[in-house]
Design a protein around this motif. Structure first.
Motif, PDB file in Angstrom:
ATOM      1  N   THR A  34       0.825  -1.223   0.000  1.00  0.00           N
ATOM      2  CA  THR A  34       0.000   0.000   0.000  1.00  0.00           C
ATOM      3  C   THR A  34       0.849   1.258   0.000  1.00  0.00           C
ATOM      4  OG1 THR A  34      -0.281   0.381   2.397  1.00  0.00           O
ATOM      5  CG2 THR A  34      -1.782  -1.201   1.342  1.00  0.00           C
ATOM      6  N   PHE A  35       2.166   1.110  -0.136  1.00  0.00           N
ATOM      7  CA  PHE A  35       3.056   2.269  -0.067  1.00  0.00           C
ATOM      8  C   PHE A  35       3.677   2.563  -1.431  1.00  0.00           C
ATOM      9  CE2 PHE A  35       7.427   3.979   0.768  1.00  0.00           C
ATOM     10  CZ  PHE A  35       7.016   5.235   1.170  1.00  0.00           C
ATOM     11  N   PRO A  36       3.402   3.761  -2.003  1.00  0.00           N
ATOM     12  CA  PRO A  36       4.003   4.129  -3.279  1.00  0.00           C
ATOM     13  C   PRO A  36       5.368   4.773  -3.070  1.00  0.00           C
ATOM     14  CG  PRO A  36       2.428   5.796  -2.636  1.00  0.00           C
ATOM     15  CD  PRO A  36       2.415   4.757  -1.538  1.00  0.00           C
ATOM     16  N   PHE A  53      12.272  -3.255   1.565  1.00  0.00           N
ATOM     17  CA  PHE A  53      13.546  -2.536   1.591  1.00  0.00           C
ATOM     18  C   PHE A  53      13.386  -1.209   0.846  1.00  0.00           C
ATOM     19  CE2 PHE A  53      14.206  -7.075   1.272  1.00  0.00           C
ATOM     20  CZ  PHE A  53      15.051  -7.358   2.330  1.00  0.00           C
ATOM     21  N   THR A  54      13.889  -0.149   1.452  1.00  0.00           N
ATOM     22  CA  THR A  54      13.918   1.129   0.757  1.00  0.00           C
ATOM     23  C   THR A  54      15.057   1.961   1.349  1.00  0.00           C
ATOM     24  OG1 THR A  54      12.555   2.965  -0.042  1.00  0.00           O
ATOM     25  CG2 THR A  54      12.296   2.359   2.267  1.00  0.00           C
ATOM     26  N   ASP A  55      15.262   3.150   0.781  1.00  0.00           N
ATOM     27  CA  ASP A  55      16.386   3.957   1.256  1.00  0.00           C
ATOM     28  C   ASP A  55      15.915   5.056   2.215  1.00  0.00           C
ATOM     29  OD1 ASP A  55      15.513   6.234  -0.258  1.00  0.00           O
ATOM     30  OD2 ASP A  55      16.483   5.424  -2.037  1.00  0.00           O
ATOM     31  N   PHE A  56      16.870   5.872   2.630  1.00  0.00           N
ATOM     32  CA  PHE A  56      16.636   6.881   3.661  1.00  0.00           C
ATOM     33  C   PHE A  56      15.485   7.823   3.317  1.00  0.00           C
ATOM     34  CE2 PHE A  56      17.477  11.220   5.200  1.00  0.00           C
ATOM     35  CZ  PHE A  56      17.469  11.002   6.572  1.00  0.00           C
ATOM     36  N   ARG A  57      15.285   8.115   2.039  1.00  0.00           N
ATOM     37  CA  ARG A  57      14.256   9.077   1.632  1.00  0.00           C
ATOM     38  C   ARG A  57      12.852   8.615   2.019  1.00  0.00           C
ATOM     39  NH1 ARG A  57      15.399   9.162  -4.593  1.00  0.00           N
ATOM     40  NH2 ARG A  57      15.652   6.955  -4.074  1.00  0.00           N
ATOM     41  N   TYR A  58      12.630   7.310   2.034  1.00  0.00           N
ATOM     42  CA  TYR A  58      11.282   6.787   2.213  1.00  0.00           C
ATOM     43  C   TYR A  58      11.102   5.966   3.484  1.00  0.00           C
ATOM     44  CZ  TYR A  58      11.240   7.923  -2.761  1.00  0.00           C
ATOM     45  OH  TYR A  58      11.355   8.572  -3.957  1.00  0.00           O
ATOM     46  N   ILE A  59      12.178   5.796   4.284  1.00  0.00           N
ATOM     47  CA  ILE A  59      12.118   4.831   5.377  1.00  0.00           C
ATOM     48  C   ILE A  59      11.036   5.166   6.394  1.00  0.00           C
ATOM     49  CG2 ILE A  59      13.932   5.977   6.726  1.00  0.00           C
ATOM     50  CD1 ILE A  59      13.338   2.166   6.341  1.00  0.00           C
ATOM     51  N   GLU A  60      10.904   6.439   6.761  1.00  0.00           N
ATOM     52  CA  GLU A  60       9.911   6.803   7.783  1.00  0.00           C
ATOM     53  C   GLU A  60       8.494   6.567   7.273  1.00  0.00           C
ATOM     54  OE1 GLU A  60       8.693  10.536  10.726  1.00  0.00           O
ATOM     55  OE2 GLU A  60      10.339  10.764   9.276  1.00  0.00           O
ATOM     56  N   ALA A  61       8.226   7.009   6.046  1.00  0.00           N
ATOM     57  CA  ALA A  61       6.894   6.807   5.469  1.00  0.00           C
ATOM     58  C   ALA A  61       6.613   5.321   5.262  1.00  0.00           C
ATOM     59  CB  ALA A  61       6.779   7.560   4.140  1.00  0.00           C
ATOM     60  N   VAL A  73      10.347  -3.640   7.786  1.00  0.00           N
ATOM     61  CA  VAL A  73      10.908  -2.597   6.937  1.00  0.00           C
ATOM     62  C   VAL A  73      12.392  -2.438   7.257  1.00  0.00           C
ATOM     63  CG1 VAL A  73      10.768  -0.181   6.244  1.00  0.00           C
ATOM     64  CG2 VAL A  73       8.684  -1.437   6.824  1.00  0.00           C
ATOM     65  N   GLN A  74      13.214  -2.477   6.216  1.00  0.00           N
ATOM     66  CA  GLN A  74      14.649  -2.335   6.394  1.00  0.00           C
ATOM     67  C   GLN A  74      15.182  -1.230   5.482  1.00  0.00           C
ATOM     68  OE1 GLN A  74      16.928  -5.943   6.187  1.00  0.00           O
ATOM     69  NE2 GLN A  74      15.373  -7.175   7.237  1.00  0.00           N
ATOM     70  N   MET A  75      16.112  -0.436   5.999  1.00  0.00           N
ATOM     71  CA  MET A  75      16.720   0.624   5.194  1.00  0.00           C
ATOM     72  C   MET A  75      17.999   0.106   4.545  1.00  0.00           C
ATOM     73  SD  MET A  75      17.713   4.539   6.242  1.00  0.00           S
ATOM     74  CE  MET A  75      19.152   4.157   7.232  1.00  0.00           C
ATOM     75  N   VAL A  76      18.143   0.394   3.260  1.00  0.00           N
ATOM     76  CA  VAL A  76      19.374   0.048   2.553  1.00  0.00           C
ATOM     77  C   VAL A  76      20.228   1.306   2.439  1.00  0.00           C
ATOM     78  CG1 VAL A  76      18.203  -1.764   1.246  1.00  0.00           C
ATOM     79  CG2 VAL A  76      18.426   0.521   0.254  1.00  0.00           C
ATOM     80  N   THR A  77      21.527   1.123   2.323  1.00  0.00           N
ATOM     81  CA  THR A  77      22.432   2.259   2.171  1.00  0.00           C
ATOM     82  C   THR A  77      23.245   2.087   0.895  1.00  0.00           C
ATOM     83  OG1 THR A  77      24.102   1.122   3.511  1.00  0.00           O
ATOM     84  CG2 THR A  77      22.621   2.639   4.650  1.00  0.00           C
ATOM     85  N   GLY A  78      23.497   3.193   0.240  1.00  0.00           N
ATOM     86  CA  GLY A  78      24.288   3.160  -0.984  1.00  0.00           C
ATOM     87  C   GLY A  78      23.637   2.391  -2.109  1.00  0.00           C
ATOM     88  N   GLY A  79      22.312   2.256  -2.061  1.00  0.00           N
ATOM     89  CA  GLY A  79      21.605   1.538  -3.118  1.00  0.00           C
ATOM     90  C   GLY A  79      21.853   0.046  -3.134  1.00  0.00           C
TER      91      GLY A  79
END
Length: 359
Positions: A34-36, A53-61, A73-79
């Motif tokens: 449900t998250f774009p 998995f997503t990066d810092f820009r979207y992690i909170e949302a 939900v896990q944050m990735v770094t450096g793509g």
């Protein structure tokens, strides 16, 4: 109790020769979580474990949207998606992983193939099949988008007069949908007049509207990623007997098909019904496109109602009914509604009247 989307996809995985699926396309990621977002990946195992998995820009949302749906939900770094994915595949002992072969580039495929400790198996259209049956919440989003489009069209009608150009009408319709809350357009608006209306997917140009024109408007709004779709054809000032006959034929085909659109019927049979009505009036050769397509997170989805189509319609489908007649270098007429095959039977989601309107 209705299955969650995570549970639906896990159930799909259990029917396939894979232990998990990787979802990388934006549209299927949004459906699953449900998250774009423009960046991210999902991993879902046959046991029902879900990871996003997503990066810092979207992690909170993402934590706000995907976590309540059952995802870790896990944050990735450096793509770097490969390292955490590989770790999880080893943890869950995944030997075969389903991937979106219809939506993944060859380059991306090779990157995953080389980095992940498993064999990749194509999913084909399995995820899209899961999306075909709409939840009531999805239908609500489509209806809201449709009401935005209808309100904008109602406001546009007084502006349709000789001298205004197709581009101006398209721009005004676009603006008014945005004013009513649309996130964007379902697709580039079609607003074509006079002889240009004989082109089913004509592009609005600089042609000024003239008295005696038909104008075809095909448009839709976006709400929470869900599309609406409608077409109305109006006349300016007057309509000749031929214009009235063509319009009446298309309208009768539209009404008959809307009434015939039921769960369990074959899409190709509904198309044939429209073609029979149009052919009886001598216009069969001028109706060459499919009668309808499903609508959801994408503007064109399956199942469809097209010539020789064998797809069986299901309860939960939202599908368009859009017969048309297009007389080259003269004019065209198309009338389009959206039908929801609800648990209580088919329901027309389009409220805008469709009797011939002469402005």
């Amino acid at each position: 109790m209705e299955q969650t989307r995570l549970e639906k996809i896990a159930a799909m995985v259990k029917k396939m020769p894979v232990e998990a699926v990787l979802i990388t396309s934006p549209v299927n990621r949004q459906y699953a979580t449900t998250f774009p977002s423009s960046a991210g990946a999902c991993l879902i195992t046959r046991q029902g474990d879900g990871y996003f998995f997503t990066d810092f820009r979207y992690i909170e949302a993402a934590e706000r949207a995907a976590a309540p749906q059952g995802y870790q939900v896990q944050m990735v770094t450096g793509g770097d998606y490969m390292t955490p994915l590989a770790d999880l595949l080893k943890k869950h002992q995944v030997k075969t992983l389903g991937y979106e072969d219809r939506r993944m580039s060859v380059s991306a495929y090779h990157q995953y193939e080389q980095a992940l400790p498993c064999c990749l198996t194509p999913l084909g259209g399995r995820l899209e099949e899961v999306r075909q049956v709409k939840e009531e919440g999805e239908v609500e989003c489509i209806v809201i988008a449709q009401r935005m489009a209808e309100a904008a069209f109602e406001e546009l009608l007084p502006m349709i007069r000789p001298g205004v150009t197709e581009k101006q009408l398209a721009a005004e319709l676009n603006y008014r949908m945005l004013c009513h809350g649309a996130e964007g357009m379902s697709f580039d608006i079609i607003a074509v007049s006079g002889p240009n209306s004989s082109m089913p997917h004509g592009v609005p140009g600089e042609r000024p509207v003239q008295k005696g024109d038909f104008i075809t408007f095909d448009f839709g709004a976006l709400y929470k990623g869900y599309h609406s779709d409608m077409t109305r054809t109006v006349a300016v000032g007057e309509a000749t007997p031929e214009m009235r006959r063509v319009y009446d034929t298309v309208l009768r085909a539209n009404i008959a098909c809307c009434q015939a659109m039921k769960a369990g019927c074959i899409g190709g049979d509904i198309h044939q019904l429209a073609l029979d009505i149009i052919s009886k009036e001598g216009y069969g050769e001028y109706f060459q496109h499919g009668l309808g397509h499903s609508v959801g997170l994408e503007i064109h989805e399956d199942p469809r109602a097209s010539l020789n189509g064998t797809a069986k319609l299901e309860c939960g489908n939202v599908i368009t009914v859009e017969p048309g007649i297009y007389l080259p270098e003269k004019f065209g007429v198309r009338i389009e509604d959206m039908i929801w095959l609800s648990p209580d039977g088919p329901k027309n989601l389009t409220n805008t009247p469709k009797d011939l309107l002469i402005l």
